[in-house]
Design a protein around this motif. Sequence first.
Motif, PDB file in Angstrom:
ATOM      1  N   MET A 111      18.478   8.250  -5.682  1.00 43.56           N
ATOM      2  CA  MET A 111      19.641   7.465  -5.274  1.00 43.56           C
ATOM      3  C   MET A 111      19.517   5.981  -5.628  1.00 43.56           C
ATOM      4  N   VAL A 112      18.309   5.439  -5.512  1.00 41.64           N
ATOM      5  CA  VAL A 112      18.085   4.026  -5.864  1.00 41.64           C
ATOM      6  C   VAL A 112      16.854   3.961  -6.767  1.00 41.64           C
ATOM      7  N   PRO A 113      17.026   4.224  -8.071  1.00 41.62           N
ATOM      8  CA  PRO A 113      15.883   4.214  -8.986  1.00 41.62           C
ATOM      9  C   PRO A 113      15.316   2.811  -9.153  1.00 41.62           C
ATOM     10  N   GLU A 114      14.028   2.767  -9.424  1.00 43.09           N
ATOM     11  CA  GLU A 114      13.384   1.474  -9.669  1.00 43.09           C
ATOM     12  C   GLU A 114      13.811   0.945 -11.033  1.00 43.09           C
ATOM     13  N   GLU A 115      13.916  -0.379 -11.129  1.00 42.33           N
ATOM     14  CA  GLU A 115      14.260  -0.998 -12.397  1.00 42.33           C
ATOM     15  C   GLU A 115      13.146  -0.777 -13.415  1.00 42.33           C
ATOM     16  N   LYS A 116      13.516  -0.637 -14.657  1.00 42.95           N
ATOM     17  CA  LYS A 116      12.544  -0.372 -15.716  1.00 42.95           C
ATOM     18  C   LYS A 116      11.576  -1.544 -15.866  1.00 42.95           C
ATOM     19  N   GLY A 117      10.303  -1.216 -15.961  1.00 42.45           N
ATOM     20  CA  GLY A 117       9.285  -2.226 -16.185  1.00 42.45           C
ATOM     21  C   GLY A 117       8.771  -2.914 -14.945  1.00 42.45           C
ATOM     22  N   VAL A 118       9.300  -2.581 -13.767  1.00 46.71           N
ATOM     23  CA  VAL A 118       8.859  -3.201 -12.518  1.00 46.71           C
ATOM     24  C   VAL A 118       7.602  -2.498 -12.012  1.00 46.71           C
ATOM     25  N   ALA A 119       6.563  -3.264 -11.744  1.00 52.99           N
ATOM     26  CA  ALA A 119       5.305  -2.689 -11.268  1.00 52.99           C
ATOM     27  C   ALA A 119       5.402  -2.380  -9.783  1.00 52.99           C
ATOM     28  N   PRO A 120       4.883  -1.216  -9.351  1.00 50.17           N
ATOM     29  CA  PRO A 120       4.915  -0.873  -7.927  1.00 50.17           C
ATOM     30  C   PRO A 120       4.038  -1.810  -7.110  1.00 50.17           C
ATOM     31  N   THR A 121       4.411  -2.010  -5.865  1.00 56.31           N
ATOM     32  CA  THR A 121       3.665  -2.890  -4.970  1.00 56.31           C
ATOM     33  C   THR A 121       2.436  -2.172  -4.432  1.00 56.31           C
ATOM     34  N   ALA A 122       1.271  -2.678  -4.768  1.00 52.20           N
ATOM     35  CA  ALA A 122       0.032  -2.074  -4.281  1.00 52.20           C
ATOM     36  C   ALA A 122      -0.231  -2.535  -2.855  1.00 52.20           C
ATOM     37  N   ALA A 123      -1.095  -1.802  -2.171  1.00 50.93           N
ATOM     38  CA  ALA A 123      -1.415  -2.181  -0.787  1.00 50.93           C
ATOM     39  C   ALA A 123      -2.757  -1.620  -0.362  1.00 50.93           C
ATOM     40  N   SER A 124      -3.449  -2.428   0.395  1.00 52.74           N
ATOM     41  CA  SER A 124      -4.627  -1.959   1.120  1.00 52.74           C
ATOM     42  C   SER A 124      -4.490  -2.553   2.513  1.00 52.74           C
ATOM     43  N   ALA A 125      -3.279  -2.332   3.085  1.00 61.17           N
ATOM     44  CA  ALA A 125      -2.901  -3.071   4.289  1.00 61.17           C
ATOM     45  C   ALA A 125      -3.144  -2.337   5.586  1.00 61.17           C
ATOM     46  N   ALA A 126      -3.755  -1.181   5.534  1.00 62.30           N
ATOM     47  CA  ALA A 126      -3.942  -0.431   6.777  1.00 62.30           C
ATOM     48  C   ALA A 126      -4.762  -1.222   7.793  1.00 62.30           C
ATOM     49  N   HIS A 127      -5.685  -2.055   7.284  1.00 70.50           N
ATOM     50  CA  HIS A 127      -6.523  -2.813   8.205  1.00 70.50           C
ATOM     51  C   HIS A 127      -5.738  -3.902   8.934  1.00 70.50           C
ATOM     52  N   GLU A 128      -4.515  -4.220   8.446  1.00 68.69           N
ATOM     53  CA  GLU A 128      -3.711  -5.247   9.098  1.00 68.69           C
ATOM     54  C   GLU A 128      -3.174  -4.760  10.451  1.00 68.69           C
ATOM     55  N   PHE A 129      -3.081  -3.433  10.595  1.00 66.75           N
ATOM     56  CA  PHE A 129      -2.529  -2.863  11.829  1.00 66.75           C
ATOM     57  C   PHE A 129      -3.697  -2.374  12.670  1.00 66.75           C
ATOM     58  N   LYS A 130      -4.109  -3.157  13.649  1.00 70.89           N
ATOM     59  CA  LYS A 130      -5.281  -2.787  14.428  1.00 70.89           C
ATOM     60  C   LYS A 130      -5.153  -3.311  15.845  1.00 70.89           C
ATOM     61  N   TYR A 131      -6.048  -2.822  16.689  1.00 73.01           N
ATOM     62  CA  TYR A 131      -6.082  -3.209  18.096  1.00 73.01           C
ATOM     63  C   TYR A 131      -7.419  -3.882  18.387  1.00 73.01           C
ATOM     64  N   ALA A 132      -7.434  -4.684  19.439  1.00 70.14           N
ATOM     65  CA  ALA A 132      -8.650  -5.420  19.777  1.00 70.14           C
ATOM     66  C   ALA A 132      -9.725  -4.506  20.357  1.00 70.14           C
TER      67      ALA A 132
END
Length: 428
Positions: A237-258
């Motif tokens: 339904m909403v294709p990515e534009e040609k040549g656009v690089a996907p957003t990488a992530a290693s963000a799981a560590h950002e969501f944490k508890y004390a």
Amino acid sequence: MDFPIDLSAIGPRGQSALGLFAFTAIAWLFSSNKLRFPFLTLIWTIAAQIAIASFLLYVPPARNALASLQVAVDALQAATRVGTSFVFGYLGGGAAPFAVTDANAMFNFTFQALPFVIFFSGLSALLWHWRILKVMVSAFAFLLEKGLRVGGAVALAASANVFLGVTEAPLLIRPFLSKLTRAELFVVITAGFATVAGSVMAIYVFYLQKVESDILGQIIIASIISVPAAILMAQVMVPEEKGVAPTAASAAHEFKYASSMDAFVRGVTDGLGLYLNIIASLIAFTAFAALVNIMLTAAPDVSGEPLTLERLFGWAFAPLMWLAGVPWKDAAAAGEFMGLKTAINELVAYVRLSELPPGTFDHRTMLILIYSMCGFANFSSLGIVIGGLTALAPDRRNDVINLAPRALISGTLATLMTGAVIGLIWVG
């Protein structure tokens, strides 16, 4: 009601197989760029859904593992009942201070069934802090990233929707929400609409266990295999534009508890918010649907029966339910449940489904309905998504407002595709 074209020769499995491609074709009709169609993603998604569902349903060790989860749910429900009885007394399931002549009349949804959301939300947060859920989500995200060629940020948020809600899962990639492309943001929203949170699964089990013995396993399978379907429908339904690089992530560590205590308390607090939101949504949207039905009483009867919102949705969804694999004679009735799920929410639809007389639908049709309705794609969730995501990323407000209504369509098509998959592989 007779089907306008004789397609009986293709059989029930043929219906479901046709539906897998028909639902994708419907998504393509709404595409913002019809020239960019992800053919490889379509094939991979169908193969992955069939493989995952077949493994979890028909490989004995996997099936037994899912079935054993019911024991855990029973224990958690019993523990919750102790808490509700202590706080709410007989309204929460405790001993009544009077003679009970009808035990069924003693059930109170708000004070007995729904509080499980609060307890399970706290438990889920604790499991995340202990890295149990984090490892499972990360592993699934890795598979999605490699198989469906989506960025790590999108894969992580989409995978988390198997366990978290439509606003909780994006918290994992909160630092990246402002950086996601428009197409990636659409995938994130669609995945939220096409799945259900772990905190409400047990509520569905409470009602549906009398129509399906291993219902928790079925709900988990439905939520898992809806993730690749959601990614597919969103990319169509909403294709990515040609040549656009996907957003990488290693963000799981950002969501944490004390600490463990912090995780449990914050989870319980979040669960309380969900609890109150469910109550408010049920009251408001059930009342709204009732008001519409009252207004429709002014219209003349159709086929000897009064016109209702459920019947209108039933007619609209009947062809789609047939494509999912439901026999045409039951398609309009099944469509009413999909309409109820869309107009109000899936919980109300599941409750109504559990109240059906035995034999109303055969087992295969019942499973197709359970899978097809297993998602948050409804109008009440639309407000939750817009409010939640704009709070997390105020700079994406316009994108969220524009994309969320379209995601209702893609999320619904994704769960219908999931229903078609179970219709295709069901062997009785």
